[in-house]
Structures are given as C-alpha cells and as structure tokens.
Design a protein around this motif. Structure first.
Motif: not given
Length: 251
Positions: A32-46
C-alpha cells in the motif's frame, strides 16, 4: 527474479520485522505504501508470489494472505494466467454531468462498446416514474457494455422518451452528443448510488467473479426546461472507480 522490482515494493527486507504486527499485515502495508508513493502504478504487475517470498525470506502463504486481503479490498486485481496487478481506477467527479465517453476521453482512453440491446418499446414502471411518462408513451432503450482501452468498465442501460429519439439505431457513439445535436442535452441530474453484489450474467459481461461488489448508479437527467429526458442504470466494477464530490459548508 527482478530484484530491483521487488525493492520498489519493499525496500530493505529487514523493514518487515516490526514487533507485534503480523507479518502478512506488514507485507500488505508495504504494498500500500508503494502504491501511495507512486512507485507502483495502476496496471503494473506485481512480482510472482514465489519471488516475493524468496526475497523477503517468508513463506508463500504469508505473501498470498497479504495479496488476498488487497484483492478483497479492490486494491489489487488477479487475472487467471496473467498474474496480480495494481487496480486501475478512474477518478470520476459526481458534481459534473458528463457522459462515459467524455470522462474516458479526458483520460486519454480508447473507447469502444458492445451493444446488448437497442429497442423501441413501452416503458416499465420504474421508467414511467423516473421520466414522468404514462404507460402508453413509448421509450427507446440503449443497453451496452462500455470498454476503455479494451477493459470492461461499465454496463449502461439508458432509457429515453421516444419523442426525443425515435430510432434506436440513430445512436452509435455518445448518447449526450446525439441529444446535444438535437438541442436537448441534459443540464442537471439526480443520481442515486449504492454498492450491490453483481449477478452471474452481468459478472460475465464485466469479466469479474459472480457476487463481486460493484457500484450501481441510477441517474435521472433533465433538460434546461426541467423535463426528465434520461433514465440510466449503470453497473461499475468496484476496483475501477473512485467517485469523488466537492462538499461545501452551507452554514
């Protein structure tokens, strides 16, 4: 395994050893922190679960539990055979009367539709009430599955009195564009929103599991003269939208 990719999510593995907090919750918090910080974006694969577990030196069961929690919360989306993705969400203001086409075009999305029904008929009870019609007044119905960048984004069932649009096949693209061409585009609307569980048929159309949480919206829109002209029912996948509204203090 792409270690840099895992680093984007978690940083140093030692950070996932907070005392008193279950390990799966720490994994969840880090994603969640990574998403909030924009390091991982919508549509990105984990990264795959096995790679995450190996890098973090924890069990795959722990990683899977964290991911399952985020899938339930619509933060992540799983597609069979493709992996786990960060959910792509469209922020849609509720205080502006815009069509699906206008909202998606503003975000640079390619829009397509699959027609499920275009017909002329007698109104149902809820349509009579919303559009202030008598049971003898005909309506046209437009039922379609809406896509943005080839992803199913909404099911829309719109009903219009036939004195505004007599031929159901006159519309190909935006309903509001057609109404505007005829000088009767809606200028305001009343919308009712609620969360519901999707039925099997609509779930298949939206490519989501049956009983998934979706946002159901009923919109009744009126012309400049205050005449009801549109009654639309829409089903939106819960992992695709954030509906926002500006609120003012009236005191």
């Amino acid at each position: 395994m792409n270690q840099n990719r895992v680093n984007e999510l978690f940083g140093a593995a030692e950070e996932l050893r907070e005392k008193g907090i279950p390990l799966y919750m720490q994994v969840k918090k880090a994603i969640l922190a990574s998403i909030s910080a924009g390091r991982v974006l919508g549509g990105d694969t984990l990264p795959p679960e096995r790679d995450l577990a190996k890098y973090l030196d924890i069990s795959r069961v722990t990683v899977r539990r964290a991911i399952d929690e985020l899938v339930k919360e619509d933060v992540l989306t799983q597609r069979q055979g493709a992996g786990t993705f960060v959910s792509e969400r469209v922020e849609q203001p509720l205080n502006h009367l815009r069509s699906f086409t206008e909202v998606m075009k503003a975000r640079g999305k390619a829009i397509t539709s699959k027609w499920l029904d275009r017909s002329l008929g007698m109104p149902h009870e809820d349509e009579c009430k919303a559009l202030e019609l008598s049971p003898e007044q005909e309506v046209v119905r437009f039922y379609r599955l809406r896509y943005a960048d080839d992803k199913p984004m909404a099911l829309e069932l719109a009903t219009i009195p036939s004195n505004y649009i007599l031929n159901p096949f006159a519309m190909e693209g935006s309903l509001y564009d057609l109404l505007e061409q005829q000088g009767c585009r809606p200028v305001r609307a009343f919308q009712r929103l609620r969360a519901i569980s999707i039925d099997e048929q609509r779930a298949q159309l939206l490519d989501i599991p049956e009983l998934s949480a979706v946002l159901y919206i009923e919109r009744t829109a009126v012309t400049q003269a205050g005449t009801p002209i549109e009654f639309t029912r829409s089903w939106f996948p819960g992992d695709s939208y954030d509906f926002v509204a500006e609120i003012h203090n009236t005191i």
